[in-house]
Design a protein around this motif. Structure first.
Motif, mmCIF file in Angstrom:
data_model
loop_
_atom_site.group_PDB
_atom_site.id
_atom_site.type_symbol
_atom_site.label_atom_id
_atom_site.label_comp_id
_atom_site.label_asym_id
_atom_site.label_seq_id
_atom_site.Cartn_x
_atom_site.Cartn_y
_atom_site.Cartn_z
ATOM 1 N N VAL B 164 0.841 -1.198 0.000
ATOM 2 C CA VAL B 164 0.000 0.000 0.000
ATOM 3 C C VAL B 164 0.881 1.254 0.000
ATOM 4 O O VAL B 164 0.627 2.198 -0.761
ATOM 5 C CB VAL B 164 -0.943 -0.014 1.234
ATOM 6 N N GLN B 165 1.937 1.244 0.824
ATOM 7 C CA GLN B 165 2.841 2.396 0.847
ATOM 8 C C GLN B 165 3.523 2.592 -0.505
ATOM 9 O O GLN B 165 3.592 3.706 -1.024
ATOM 10 C CB GLN B 165 3.897 2.197 1.939
ATOM 11 N N LEU B 167 2.436 1.652 -3.477
ATOM 12 C CA LEU B 167 1.484 2.069 -4.506
ATOM 13 C C LEU B 167 1.109 3.537 -4.354
ATOM 14 O O LEU B 167 0.727 4.199 -5.321
ATOM 15 C CB LEU B 167 0.229 1.194 -4.446
ATOM 16 N N ASN B 168 1.198 4.043 -3.125
ATOM 17 C CA ASN B 168 0.886 5.458 -2.922
ATOM 18 C C ASN B 168 2.025 6.378 -3.328
ATOM 19 O O ASN B 168 1.850 7.585 -3.411
ATOM 20 C CB ASN B 168 0.539 5.707 -1.452
ATOM 21 N N MET B 170 4.251 6.071 -6.251
ATOM 22 C CA MET B 170 4.821 5.513 -7.484
ATOM 23 C C MET B 170 5.371 6.595 -8.399
ATOM 24 O O MET B 170 5.514 6.384 -9.601
ATOM 25 C CB MET B 170 3.753 4.706 -8.216
ATOM 26 N N MET B 180 9.142 -2.846 -3.481
ATOM 27 C CA MET B 180 8.403 -4.105 -3.506
ATOM 28 C C MET B 180 9.249 -5.222 -2.902
ATOM 29 O O MET B 180 8.725 -6.131 -2.251
ATOM 30 C CB MET B 180 8.035 -4.459 -4.933
#
Lengths: 255, 255, 255, 255, 255
Positions: B164-165, B167-168, B170, B180
């Motif tokens: 989540v971190q 993806l926020n 990118m 990742m």
């Protein structure tokens, strides 16, 4: 639930909250619609699975007694039972009338014995009582385990909903990341609720049930022996098998 | 836990550490926040699931005895039992008083016999002792299996947090890979702890429990037979069924 | 393990090897570090889970007898038992002394009967023998099932290690594909070992155990009946229930 | 297997085939190497898991009787049993000799009764027969469930093989899509075989087994009662408990 | 199924529908071919797994009684049983003839008692009736659980079909998102049906079965006691063990 369970719960939640807070803001992990899907959805599914009264009594059992550790140490019980056996040998069964104990099941069994019921009747009544208690624990465990099975499922449903919405609106590549983050959050909520709160609580309830069963069986068996007038020393030897080695040497020290 | 378990543990950890070290640096597999989420989180969840005393006694049982292989070979036990039966036939039960054995359960059963208790009493007391020992093993197994179920779950929670971190944030494509990688590390920690350490240890504890149960049952049964004055030869024939074929021929050779 | 198990093993492995070889080179599926992680790791974990002697005896049981199909057809056994019953009715129990059979358990039960032991003793000794055999099968099954559970887990650990390394070195996009291919290979090894070799073997061992149990129970029961002098015809009628319909008509044809 | 199972099978396969055919060509779902990996691989693994004869008899049981619904309605059986009881009360047991029934187990039990065997012998022989039948069903169920567990595993192995090959040849981005589609097909085959055909069939076989068990137990119990000369009315009352409410009122209407 | 189950079902479905509707249009979640694959496919597979009559009776049991909460409170039953015992002690068993109760199982047991059957016969007939009822519940639970296992599998099959089709037509990158969204929808349908509707319903049916079993056992046991002329007070004491603490104090208040 005892104090350590509460400490464990607080520690588990803090660990994850702190881990999030230190590497990014907590606010990116709060998604109200996602929380609603998982929490309300799980509540609704729990209503389908169980009776309302079961759910209420499960939560009352788990949280209402959070600061008391009711399960007594078998050592205390055995010492009390030895006292009971002594009294019966000296004053007869009626001598138990004034004996004071805090353990409700022992109190009930003393009352039954003093009331002059036959040993068979006492045993049968106590056995029923024991089964009732176990059933209440089983119910609470089943409710918590049921929640622990449903919440990840609803988290997955929320993530699928989020993914489908994201895939339908891929015009702006920059929004893909955050949209997917939000989709993943419901899975996070579901797994968190299940694995950090409800499934461990169900395990603890199962454990407490076994403790209660052992304690109540211990009382049940010894009441029968007392009513049949068995020798207190023989009984103590017998009962000491219920104890861990440390407690056993403590018991022997006390004799 | 015996020596081989320890060797297995070291071999398993080394295999994976060496595999990592030879193809990349080990340092890219150390992520302190990830380790904290998995280890502290699992510890906290374990505190919810079990009593503190159970956890302590499980670890003491598993690690404290790491260099001793306490479970005795049934062959040794059967030879000792034959000696006991011989003594009882020659000198009576009191002849056992001077018999020396290292197996604590056999020592306890000899003491009970010498003390002049009835065979029924001896059997009941030993049965309780046996159940206590099995319970301690079961408790240790349950604690280890519980950890083995929680640690991958906390690894998954850590990975979800990391994803989540990532993806926020990118904005910088170059950071996606390493971010990742870090997210995946908690899953790696969780699976590693569960599949390489705690679940195999739980299996070994279950096995040890079965060994202890067999040995203690063997002693329990033969003490009963000895107290009833059964023929040592018939007993040996009977007991030899507890042995593997190799041990059986060794037993016959010794006779 | 019988011949068909071996054929099945060879067929299963060939199917997959040929499928790989026809669509790409086999060499891209050989990754020595990956094989080492899965094979050595699984071996080490198996050492934690079981005793060395259990592992050795499990493999000896499974592979050492690969070309013999030891489990006898119940029809053969029933015909032999009828012969035994006939001999006992004609010449008494001592007439069995010269009877020759290849089934070790039947040989043992004949020896016990000829030795003049009481029917109860014979039955108890044979029951112990039966339990020993079942335990050896159970041990072998448990070892194989344990390997079948650990190898995919180690495959997954290998893949996680590979993925983390790949994600940390994403500078060269061209190398991502091959790096991920190598990462996936350990999962492939783990699943292959578990699903194509060890878990099916565990299933076969379980089946063999049931066959042995049925055959040994059949012998055990009929030896008891023979020693009590039961009518051979009644016994055959009774035993024919152990047979499949085809075998039953064959048995009736032979009478 | 009954007609409805066949209809279900056809309907399930058609649903998926039509869904594929309407949205794309069926030909893109046919990949011969993939089908071979899954089908041949599953066959080979099944050969490791089971005996050839078990597999053959499982398939014969499942497919050979596809158009017959052999399991009789308990109502029919109860009416027949009432007739039998009436005959026995009027003409004695030998009166059953001419009674004609299609249910093989009832025929067998009548034969045994007419042959003049003792009630104990009849009961024991029928119990063995019952166990044999149940074992055949259990075997068939186990074979089908085993296939249903292996085919997705082989599908996954096929997909892993395909992915590794694809990742090694990523030079042409245009070929990635189709290559991955082919890789996914084996998973599709495996899941389809397991979830649409073999696992549901295993469930149906389990159900049939329970029906047979109930019917055979019903016959077994009533034959015993008949041989002991119990009152037909009392028996009917007793047996009506085996019926569903509708069948019960139909039975009462017939009386 | 009781009213709360219905409320739970409506709440669970609404939560998810509203969550979808507020963040995107509902129409992007309706994909007719996908719904057909999951719904028709699951229906066909259910037909393979179960008998048509079982499926019909399971749905009738679950939905036909949706607005009635048939399971009576054990307190009501115990009060009725006390009345019955009083009547029998005053007027004899025939006095029960006019007693009116709504609980069908109690009515049946009264009828059997009034008809003058022996206590053994009454008990046996009621036991059969009890087993029949439990079997109907078990059947319904099994059907619902079977559907809950098949629908995610068919959702997965639908997703695999969609993915393969998408991967074969990757010419237009803009269509990848929506195509994958549609592929994911069948998984969403399958998981939704299983986790929100059928599996929770199966859990509730299991619970109802346990309630019915407890109530019917309570009636069965007390009818036996009444027919044997046991003291009503002793019986009430005994039966109160079936009650929760609150109900028990209410029962004592009523006496």
């Amino acid at each position: 639930m005892d104090l350590l369970t509460l400490i464990g719960l607080i520690a588990a939640v803090s660990t994850i909250v702190i881990a999030i807070a230190t590497s990014s803001g907590l606010e990116s992990f709060v998604n109200v619609p996602g929380i609603l899907i998982v929490v309300l959805g799980t509540m609704a599914v729990t209503l389908i699975k169980h009776r309302m009264s079961s759910v209420v009594s499960a939560f009352r059992m788990a949280f209402g007694e959070a600061f008391r550790d009711k399960t007594e140490n078998p050592l205390t019980l055995i010492l009390q039972i030895r006292d009971l056996a002594d009294i019966v040998r000296k004053k007869g069964i009626l001598g138990l009338e004034d004996y004071d104990t805090e353990h409700p099941f022992m109190k009930k069994s003393i009352n039954l014995a003093v009331d002059g019921h036959s040993p068979e009747f006492v045993e049968e009544a106590l056995t029923h009582e024991l089964q009732q208690t176990l059933e209440r624990y089983e119910n609470a465990e089943r409710v918590f385990r049921g929640i622990g099975e449903s919440s990840p499922a609803l988290g997955m449903i929320g993530t699928l909903v989020g993914l489908v919405q994201m895939l339908n609106q891929m015009d702006d590549p920059a929004s893909i990341g955050p949209a997917m983050a939000i989709a993943l959050l419901t899975t996070f909520y579901g797994v968190f609720l299940a694995q950090v709160i409800f499934l461990p609580m169900a395990d603890k309830l199962q454990l407490k049930m076994q403790d209660e069963q052992r304690n109540m069986t211990l009382i049940l068996t010894s009441m029968g022996n007392i009513l049949e007038g068995q020798n207190p020393r023989v009984m103590q030897e017998m009962l000491s098998a219920y104890l861990s080695p440390e407690n056993r040497s403590r018991l022997e020290a006390e004799t």
